[in-house]
Design an enzyme around this catalytic site. Sequence first.
Site, PDB file in Angstrom:
ATOM      1  N   HIS A  71     -17.048  15.597 -10.960  1.00 27.91           N
ATOM      2  CA  HIS A  71     -15.582  17.271 -11.120  1.00 27.91           C
ATOM      3  C   HIS A  71     -15.554  17.895 -11.837  1.00 27.91           C
ATOM      4  O   HIS A  71     -15.056  19.067 -11.716  1.00 27.91           O
ATOM      5  CB  HIS A  71     -14.516  16.154 -10.349  1.00 27.91           C
ATOM      6  CG  HIS A  71     -14.355  16.248  -9.441  1.00 27.91           C
ATOM      7  ND1 HIS A  71     -14.173  16.653  -8.171  1.00 27.91           N
ATOM      8  CD2 HIS A  71     -13.636  14.921  -8.439  1.00 27.91           C
ATOM      9  CE1 HIS A  71     -13.646  16.530  -6.919  1.00 27.91           C
ATOM     10  NE2 HIS A  71     -13.613  15.249  -7.132  1.00 27.91           N
ATOM     11  N   GLU A 130     -15.261  11.061  -9.843  1.00 27.51           N
ATOM     12  CA  GLU A 130     -15.049  11.776 -11.205  1.00 27.51           C
ATOM     13  C   GLU A 130     -15.759  13.276 -12.173  1.00 27.51           C
ATOM     14  O   GLU A 130     -15.578  14.251 -12.438  1.00 27.51           O
ATOM     15  CB  GLU A 130     -14.255  11.254 -11.392  1.00 27.51           C
ATOM     16  CG  GLU A 130     -12.390  10.294 -11.167  1.00 27.51           C
ATOM     17  CD  GLU A 130     -12.146  11.453  -9.654  1.00 27.51           C
ATOM     18  OE1 GLU A 130     -11.689  12.606 -10.137  1.00 27.51           O
ATOM     19  OE2 GLU A 130     -11.332  10.520  -8.695  1.00 27.51           O
ATOM     20  N   GLU A 179     -13.833  18.293  -3.042  1.00 21.87           N
ATOM     21  CA  GLU A 179     -14.429  17.039  -2.833  1.00 21.87           C
ATOM     22  C   GLU A 179     -15.589  16.281  -1.748  1.00 21.87           C
ATOM     23  O   GLU A 179     -16.320  15.142  -2.068  1.00 21.87           O
ATOM     24  CB  GLU A 179     -13.177  16.587  -1.890  1.00 21.87           C
ATOM     25  CG  GLU A 179     -11.365  16.448  -2.525  1.00 21.87           C
ATOM     26  CD  GLU A 179     -11.975  16.116  -3.747  1.00 21.87           C
ATOM     27  OE1 GLU A 179     -12.470  15.062  -3.856  1.00 21.87           O
ATOM     28  OE2 GLU A 179     -10.519  15.964  -4.717  1.00 21.87           O
TER      29      GLU A 179
END
Length: 875
Positions: free
Chosen positions: A330, A327, A349
């Site tokens: 990201h 995360e 992803e």
Amino acid sequence: MKIRWNSFSFGAHCCASAAMLSFLLSFSHAAQAQRLSANVVPSHYSLSFVPDLKAATFSGSEVIDVNIKEPTSAITLNAIELKFRSVDITSLNGGAQKGSVSLDPEKQQATITFPKTIPAGDATLRIQFTGILNNELRGFYLSKTARRNYAVTQFESTDARRAFPCFDEPAFKATFDISLTIDADDTAISNSAVTSNTPGPDAGKHTLVFATTPKMSTYLVAFVVGDFQCRRGEQDGVTLRVCATPDKVALTPFALDVAKFALQYYDTYFGIHYPLKKLDFIGIPDFEAGAMENFGAITFRETDLLLDPKTTSLRVQKNAALAIVHEMAHQWFGDLVTMQWWDNVWLNEGFATWMENKCVAAMHPEWNIPQYVAADEQSTLNIDAQPTTRAIRARAETPEEIDQMFDPIAYNKASDVLLMVENYLGEETFRKGVHAYLAAHEYGNATAEDFWNAQTEVSHKPVDKIMESLVAQPGEPILEFGPPAVGQVSVAQSRFFLSPGIKPDPAQEWTLPVCFKAGAKNPDCQVLTPSSPSLAAPASKIFFANAGGKGYYRSAYEPAQYAALVAHVETGLTPEERISLTGDEWAQVRADKATVGDYLTLVDALRSDPNADVLSNAVDNVSVIADDVASTKEERDALAAWIRRTFIPVYAQLGNASPSDTGKKRELRAYLFNVLADSGKDAGLKAQARGIADQYLSDPSSVDPTLGQTALNIAAEDGDSALFDKLEKICESSSDPELQDLALRELVIFTNPDLLERALEYSVSSKVRNQDSAIQFAIAMRIRENRDAAWKFIKTHWDQVQTEFTPEMGQIFVDGTGNFCSVEARDDVRNFFAAHPVPAADAALRHSLEHIDGCIELRRLQEPNLKKWLAAQGQ
Ligand SMILES: [Zn+2]
């Protein structure tokens, strides 16, 4: 987003969903119409919410600054489950006017019509609305504990529209001002830091105002309300907080340490400093996925964030660390630079998956992450060798199609492709390409071409051609190597299918870097193109075509070359290469080019391997042979005897567990214990398992948790009601999410029919959260002894079972039915879902049916070989 199947392993022979291109195309026509017009472009939202956690409702008001390209009297944006109270617009030359709203629930859109045309230029849209805090784990939803309610958000992919009317597409980036009016005793967390906190406006309330966010997509907006408490740290001038419900704050230090390391690692790697002042990590009691990368406010399923390293297995710790840094990656890949549209969700992803491995490998070299990655690649290659796989980049228009893009192809295959390209270019060259890409598109959107063109420009190598061949076409190549000749090895490429009945299209070929080991130059990388039939390679004792196991392709060798590799498997190959070779040989068995006997000979050569990942990658397929190829108890017993003969001496050599054992040794011991007790049916170890399990449950820090959890798994299989009761009590009373999760999973492993029935009843009861019940059924379906009973239960309790499904959970559930291995069961599964369709699970069903067919074929082709091999063993 970290999808649940990534950390919840389906085991060696199962699968997750993979969408089918032709299926997606068949919907593209109607779906195109769902995209919003580019005529009205938002630049800023001011959002105010007043949630009522007891009534499970909220009211909201928003002001959206928009720019209108061509004069219009109607504006269409996304909204669903919302009630519009009033709408008006003000524009510079058009004045102020009220609008009327017409809703299109099918398209999840609202069209606001105004009496007069709004001129081109800037305008301000004001909307008052109300909504519900739903129970569906998406949009603005309610999460509950025994003590109270929480209001939380999950917007990816298309659910911001359930919380506020918006232009809910990733390319409509805007800045956001958010404020929340909540109970005086509660707190709220959102993307940016709190700038003011004032009592009122009503008695017993206070209003929190958050700083303006960076320019970002709607799916990254987040806000959570409740009595969350946080542990705070700092790194590189950024405030890091790990937050949880008050009873779980003690479990936050692990995540904070991971976050500190990763922030510094990424700041350095990307060469772009993390763009916000703070980054929060929040454990949510009810959460569909594993975690979600909301800019500055990452939300998690509690098990992926909150743990005590003294009582959890290494596997659980690795999964949580991987989720946290996934995360965080990201924040750059996805949040700062976002894919233009969901067809390129792999840019988010695949990248975060590749990066999570790289970051955790640097954080914990002793965790042997490269082996874990190599083993994971074998599962991905198997999924991608099915005819219903899809290309990494594929069309997706409707919310259901977009949901199905979050699959092993977008995550794992894309990650494997990035690893291969990095390995070919070299780490530093690849890093420079990543930096160039991010710097060129920060606070904006990008496409696949933007990424590979940046890499091509930096490296001056044909990355564009390589990546396009891997990203735009489905499936994987197999490289078949001829005998070594003077200075070269011939190679033929074609698309590989697990099923020997499927013939590849000869027109499908790849451009790909092949890094191999031969002679002194090791490794050597050359680019294979459709027109190049050979590699320049020196004559050598061994030739291995996938150095480091980092190439995304299958390899096949001439018999003499293969024999030389097996003979030197422990001396000439690295652990990752052994994993790659084993995966290739298993694929050859599946494709009927090798026998199960050949495969078991290779496993025998690996018996003393000191790495649990190498062994599990090899031996888990022996369990597949026992479960799927063997059709009689005698065959299974004979295989179990072979496992005991092969691995008991290796296990004995490890000696007794000691607190000074390395993690590697602990994992190996736990794995061998599991293999011998489970697949090997070793009575002595089974008896020991119950004692270790009881000790672990009464004091989880008194046993090596990696062994304790393995023993519990074994004990539960033959467990009695006393053990069942103990586990059920942990589910209901423990405040440690990892222990609760473990206990819950174990319930459906009990093979005693009465206890299994109790476990399944429990799974559909209100005591099990919606985030968990589908996983319970999927696990029960994996266990051969429980499969039929679980399926029967599901069919007879369908009304209860299906109410638990959210889209991702529905997919996990449908995948679970792919464990059957007979024509009757396949037809039953097909007929049942035809009559009882599960939303957003079409691709999962196709994949499931295909998996059953694959199993039937494997048994038909290999059972005679198994019989022969067993006979030759004297069985
Ligand atoms: Zn993700």
